[in-house]
Motif scaffolding. Structure first.
Motif, short mmCIF file in Angstrom:
data_model
loop_
_atom_site.label_atom_id
_atom_site.label_comp_id
_atom_site.label_asym_id
_atom_site.label_seq_id
_atom_site.Cartn_x
_atom_site.Cartn_y
_atom_site.Cartn_z
N PRO A 41 -0.71 -0.96 -7.82
CA PRO A 41 -0.84 -2.03 -8.82
C PRO A 41 0.30 -3.03 -8.67
N GLN A 42 -0.02 -4.30 -8.64
CA GLN A 42 0.99 -5.35 -8.52
C GLN A 42 1.44 -5.83 -9.90
N ALA B 147 -6.17 -5.10 -8.35
CA ALA B 147 -4.81 -4.61 -8.09
C ALA B 147 -3.76 -5.69 -8.33
N ASN B 148 -4.13 -6.95 -8.14
CA ASN B 148 -3.16 -8.04 -8.26
C ASN B 148 -2.98 -8.54 -9.69
N ALA C 269 -3.65 3.37 -13.88
CA ALA C 269 -3.40 3.07 -12.46
C ALA C 269 -1.90 3.02 -12.18
N ILE C 270 -1.15 2.43 -13.09
CA ILE C 270 0.31 2.40 -12.93
C ILE C 270 0.87 3.82 -12.96
N PHE C 271 0.41 4.59 -13.95
CA PHE C 271 0.89 5.97 -14.10
C PHE C 271 0.63 6.79 -12.84
N ASP D 73 0.83 -1.19 0.00
CA ASP D 73 0.00 0.00 0.00
C ASP D 73 0.87 1.25 0.00
N LYS D 74 0.24 2.35 -0.36
CA LYS D 74 0.91 3.64 -0.35
C LYS D 74 0.03 4.62 0.40
#
Length: 250
Positions: free
Chosen positions: A13-14, A67-68, A96-98, A2-3
């Protein structure tokens, strides 16, 4: 993982941009990336499972990705309603990655679904040799034997495609030299053994990968003609795939 930001916890994102490109292939990735790049992904919301947002298309679509795993989720478009990974889900995964994990936002510019040659005529370094062989073995690990039910066959084929893209990406970094040619030939032989011992290549995925490896060898020769004799001598003859004919030995 988490962040924390402003006393709120955001799920990271995993998966990386590399994972998406390898997982979906060039054409599907381009569609999703264009939506992202054109600003079609709305405000992203994060919860304990993943990410959701409205993605603009012919209509605004409600999209969710876990997320996984970027290919697990939902979309209100017609493909999403059939549980098929669509460009809207890909666009949201990229966004989401960005937003949440930008260090994994690294775009592969090398094609992943066709043969590519680095164009660098030089010897391969020891470090490169170790790293590229490791990447090729990783890709090869996805080329698995299959005796499962027909209901899992398409998932199995996706695994073969992923392995092929990983191997093509590794091969695209090889400098043009005898050692690199030997690596290509070695993995041709490994793939041939897999196909002869249980890999279900009825869709031609692995055969196409092997054809691309031979094409890499042809590209080597186009850039460095004096490699032709070396490759011709080391390429296995009278194989079921006829590599010697594809390479132009006979």
């Amino acid at each position: 993982m988490d962040k924390k930001s402003n006393n709120r916890t955001f799920l990271l994102p995993q998966f990386s941009l590399f994972d998406i490109q390898i997982g979906v292939g060039e054409e599907e990735f381009k569609k999703g990336y264009k939506l992202f790049n054109d600003g079609k992904v709305g405000k992203i919301k994060s919860d304990i499972r993943g990410f959701s947002a409205a993605v603009a298309g012919a209509h605004p679509y409600e999209v969710f990705v876990e997320a996984n795993d970027f290919d697990q989720g939902s979309c209100s478009c017609y493909l999403g309603q059939k549980d098929i990974l669509c460009k809207h889900m890909i666009a949201l995964a990229i966004a989401a990655i960005f937003k949440y994990n930008p260090e994994n936002f690294k775009l592969i510019t090398s094609p992943l679904d066709r043969a590519v040659c680095s164009g660098q005529i030089r010897d391969i370094t020891k470090e490169e040799l170790v790293a590229i062989k490791k990447e090729l073995k990783h890709g090869l690990s996805y080329i698995k034997y299959y005796d499962g039910p027909s209901s899992k066959w398409f998932t199995y084929q996706d695994t073969l495609l992923k392995g092929g893209r990983l191997m093509r990406y590794a091969l695209s970094k090889l400098p043009i030299c005898e050692e690199s040619a030997k690596i290509c030939i070695d993995f041709l032989v490994k793939l041939d053994k897999k196909v002869c011992n249980g890999v279900d290549d009825s869709d031609g995925t692995v055969g196409e990968l092997m054809t691309d490896i031979v094409e890499v060898l042809n590209l080597f020769v186009s850039n460095k003609p004096d490699l032709r004799n070396f490759i011709s001598e080391h390429l296995p003859k009278e194989t079921s795939f006829g590599w010697e004919r594809m390479f132009g030995v006979i």
